[in-house]
Design an enzyme around this catalytic site. Structure first.
Site, PDB file in Angstrom:
ATOM      1  N   GLU A   2      -0.582 -37.320 -38.403  1.00  0.00           N
ATOM      2  CA  GLU A   2       0.075 -36.047 -38.671  1.00  0.00           C
ATOM      3  C   GLU A   2      -1.644 -35.544 -38.892  1.00  0.00           C
ATOM      4  O   GLU A   2      -1.088 -33.990 -38.717  1.00  0.00           O
ATOM      5  CB  GLU A   2       0.284 -37.010 -40.010  1.00  0.00           C
ATOM      6  CG  GLU A   2       1.116 -35.284 -40.994  1.00  0.00           C
ATOM      7  CD  GLU A   2       0.851 -36.065 -42.740  1.00  0.00           C
ATOM      8  OE1 GLU A   2       2.599 -35.225 -43.214  1.00  0.00           O
ATOM      9  OE2 GLU A   2       0.157 -36.104 -43.061  1.00  0.00           O
ATOM     10  N   TRP A  35       8.039 -36.723 -41.704  1.00  0.00           N
ATOM     11  CA  TRP A  35       9.019 -34.785 -41.520  1.00  0.00           C
ATOM     12  C   TRP A  35      10.060 -35.241 -41.169  1.00  0.00           C
ATOM     13  O   TRP A  35      10.615 -33.567 -41.482  1.00  0.00           O
ATOM     14  CB  TRP A  35       7.686 -34.576 -40.981  1.00  0.00           C
ATOM     15  CG  TRP A  35       6.312 -34.075 -42.145  1.00  0.00           C
ATOM     16  CD1 TRP A  35       5.696 -34.621 -40.947  1.00  0.00           C
ATOM     17  CD2 TRP A  35       6.385 -32.908 -42.452  1.00  0.00           C
ATOM     18  NE1 TRP A  35       4.563 -33.819 -42.570  1.00  0.00           N
ATOM     19  CE2 TRP A  35       5.433 -32.992 -43.078  1.00  0.00           C
ATOM     20  CE3 TRP A  35       7.135 -31.935 -43.209  1.00  0.00           C
ATOM     21  CZ2 TRP A  35       4.919 -32.766 -43.825  1.00  0.00           C
ATOM     22  CZ3 TRP A  35       6.340 -31.058 -44.291  1.00  0.00           C
ATOM     23  CH2 TRP A  35       5.590 -30.955 -44.679  1.00  0.00           C
ATOM     24  N   TYR A  92       1.625 -25.775 -43.703  1.00  0.00           N
ATOM     25  CA  TYR A  92      -0.027 -26.585 -43.442  1.00  0.00           C
ATOM     26  C   TYR A  92      -0.836 -26.427 -42.602  1.00  0.00           C
ATOM     27  O   TYR A  92      -0.970 -24.939 -42.621  1.00  0.00           O
ATOM     28  CB  TYR A  92       0.183 -28.376 -43.362  1.00  0.00           C
ATOM     29  CG  TYR A  92       0.403 -28.644 -44.537  1.00  0.00           C
ATOM     30  CD1 TYR A  92       0.198 -28.916 -46.127  1.00  0.00           C
ATOM     31  CD2 TYR A  92       2.560 -29.298 -44.664  1.00  0.00           C
ATOM     32  CE1 TYR A  92       0.541 -29.310 -47.239  1.00  0.00           C
ATOM     33  CE2 TYR A  92       2.602 -29.858 -46.140  1.00  0.00           C
ATOM     34  CZ  TYR A  92       1.570 -30.199 -47.293  1.00  0.00           C
ATOM     35  OH  TYR A  92       2.032 -30.832 -48.238  1.00  0.00           O
ATOM     36  N   CYS A 114       2.038 -29.480 -50.925  1.00  0.00           N
ATOM     37  CA  CYS A 114       1.781 -30.258 -51.918  1.00  0.00           C
ATOM     38  C   CYS A 114       0.467 -30.306 -52.029  1.00  0.00           C
ATOM     39  O   CYS A 114      -0.591 -30.078 -53.197  1.00  0.00           O
ATOM     40  CB  CYS A 114       1.947 -31.622 -51.280  1.00  0.00           C
ATOM     41  SG  CYS A 114       4.281 -31.090 -51.836  1.00  0.00           S
ATOM     42  N   ARG A 167      -0.582 -29.658 -56.265  1.00  0.00           N
ATOM     43  CA  ARG A 167       0.117 -29.495 -56.693  1.00  0.00           C
ATOM     44  C   ARG A 167       0.843 -30.392 -57.400  1.00  0.00           C
ATOM     45  O   ARG A 167       1.809 -30.346 -57.971  1.00  0.00           O
ATOM     46  CB  ARG A 167       0.652 -28.453 -56.614  1.00  0.00           C
ATOM     47  CG  ARG A 167       1.815 -28.035 -55.118  1.00  0.00           C
ATOM     48  CD  ARG A 167       2.220 -27.076 -55.133  1.00  0.00           C
ATOM     49  NE  ARG A 167       3.566 -27.268 -53.687  1.00  0.00           N
ATOM     50  CZ  ARG A 167       4.311 -27.493 -54.156  1.00  0.00           C
ATOM     51  NH1 ARG A 167       5.125 -27.997 -55.211  1.00  0.00           N
ATOM     52  NH2 ARG A 167       5.889 -28.086 -52.978  1.00  0.00           N
ATOM     53  N   ASP A 220       3.398 -37.023 -54.648  1.00  0.00           N
ATOM     54  CA  ASP A 220       4.862 -38.381 -54.618  1.00  0.00           C
ATOM     55  C   ASP A 220       3.647 -39.549 -55.091  1.00  0.00           C
ATOM     56  O   ASP A 220       3.508 -40.094 -54.356  1.00  0.00           O
ATOM     57  CB  ASP A 220       5.667 -38.579 -54.241  1.00  0.00           C
ATOM     58  CG  ASP A 220       6.235 -39.574 -53.856  1.00  0.00           C
ATOM     59  OD1 ASP A 220       6.148 -40.844 -54.207  1.00  0.00           O
ATOM     60  OD2 ASP A 220       7.245 -40.235 -52.652  1.00  0.00           O
TER      61      ASP A 220
END
Length: 295
Positions: free
Chosen positions: A52, A74, A116, A177, A197, A200
Site C-alpha cells: 500500500e 481498499w 493519499y 485519515c 485525524r 480505527d
C-alpha cells in the site's frame, strides 16, 4: 486499546456502527537498529501494508494495481459505490476479479478519487489562462521536495507531506485519515511525526504504524540519515462497537517478540523501492483476528 474500551466516550459515528473514542492520543516508537512497530498480539500482514505504501508513492488512485498484488484493503469503498449505483449485490470477490480482468470496468468503478498518493506526489496547481480563467499547472511532488529539503536544509521546520486538500475532499472515496507527516533531523537521525485525524485502532492503526515507519525508513535512507523515532498522534482515536470479539481477544494477549525491519537494497530514488527490498525478522504474532470494516 484498553483505555479506549474502558474510558472512551461512546458515540454515533458517520458509519452508523458506533464507537468508543478518545481524543488527542500519542504513541512513540523507536526506529533505531531496525526496530519496527509491528503488533504481536495479532498478525499484521505487513507486506500488504508495504505494498500500500509503495502504491501511494506511485500517485496511483485505482485499486486495480493493488488487487493484482492480492491487496484487498481498499475494496470496500468502491464496492459500496458500485452496489448502490447499479443495484447489483455482487460478492466482493467477484467485484475484485472483475476489476482485475476488465480494464474498462476498473477505470469506471475502481478509482478512489484523488486520495493519499495523488496529493503526495501530484498536488494540483492552477495558472491564469486569461479572461479570469485558470488552467491546470504542474503538480507538486511533496515527497521529492521533502527528500531534497532534508538533504540540503536539515534544520527546516517545513519538511511536511500533507494529504488534506480541502478543495478535493468531496472527490475522494475517503478523506485522508493519516493526513500529515512532518520530519525532523537531530544529529544524524531522522524522526517523523504522523498526525492522524481519525483512527480505527483495531484494524487501521497496525497498518498505519508500519506504513509510517516504512516511509520514515525509506526517506531516512534516501536523505542520508539513520532512523530515529516515529511519533504517532491521533485525533479521534476509536474502537468500533462491532469489534468487541477482536478487542477482547487482543486485550487478553501479552505482547512478545522483537520484530526488526531490514531494507536490503538502496534504489536511486524514493520512488524505486520494491516489495522484495524489505525483510522482517523476529516477528512471531499470536494469530489472526478479524473484524468487519465500517465503510
Amino acid at each position: 486499546m484498553r483505555r479506549i474500551w474502558e474510558e472512551g466516550d461512546e458515540r454515533v459515528d458517520r458509519t452508523g456502527v458506533g464507537t468508543r473514542a478518545l481524543f488527542g492520543t500519542q504513541l512513540r516508537c523507536d526506529l533505531s537498529d531496525g526496530r519496527v512497530p509491528l503488533l504481536t498480539t495479532k498478525r499484521v500482514f505487513w507486506k500488504a501494508a508495504a505494498r500500500e505504501m509503495l502504491w501511494f508513492l506511485t500517485g496511483e488512485t485505482n485499486i486495480r494495481l493493488l488487487l493484482r498484488q492480492g491487496v484487498t484493503i481498499w475494496s470496500d469503498w468502491p464496492l459500496k459505490k458500485y452496489r448502490e449505483a447499479s443495484g447489483d449485490d455482487i460478492a466482493q470477490e467477484d467485484f475484485e476479479r472483475r476489476i482485475v480482468e476488465d480494464a474498462d470496468f476498473a477505470a469506471k468503478w475502481g478509482d478512489l478519487g484523488p486520495v493519499y498518493g495523488k496529493q503526495w506526489v501530484d498536488w494540483p496547481t492552477y495558472e491564469p489562462a486569461g479572461d479570469g480563467h485558470f488552467k491546470a499547472g504542474p503538480g507538486i511532488n511533496q515527497v521529492a521536495q521533502v527528500v531534497e529539503s532534508l538533504r540540503n536544509n536539515p534544520g527546516s521546520r517545513r519538511h511536511i507531506i500533507e494529504g488534506w486538500n480541502v478543495a478535493q475532499l468531496d472527490e475522494m472515496a475517503l478523506p485522508p485519515c493519516h493526513k500529515t507527516y512532518q520530519f525532523h533531523v537531530a544529529g544524524d537521525r531522522l524522526s517523523c511525526v504522523l498526525y492522524q485525524r481519525s483512527c480505527d485502532v483495531a484494524l487501521g492503526l497496525p497498518f498505519n504504524l508500519f506504513g509510517a515507519a516504512l516511509l520514515t525508513r525509506m526517506i531516512s535512507e534516501q536523505a542520508g540519515y539513520e532512523p530515529g523515532e516515529l511519533v504517532w498522534m491521533g485525533g479521534d482515536t476509536h474502537l468500533y462497537l462491532n469489534h468487541t470479539d477482536l478487542i477482547e481477544a487482543q486485550l487478553a494477549r501479552e505482547p512478545s517478540g522483537d520484530p526488526r525491519l531490514a531494507i536490503t537494497r538502496q534504489p536511486p530514488s524514493i520512488f524505486d523501492y520494491r516489495i522484495e527490498d524489505f525483510e522482517v525478522s523476529g516477528y512471531q504474532p499470536q494469530g489472526t483476528l478479524k473484524a468487519p470494516v465500517a465503510v
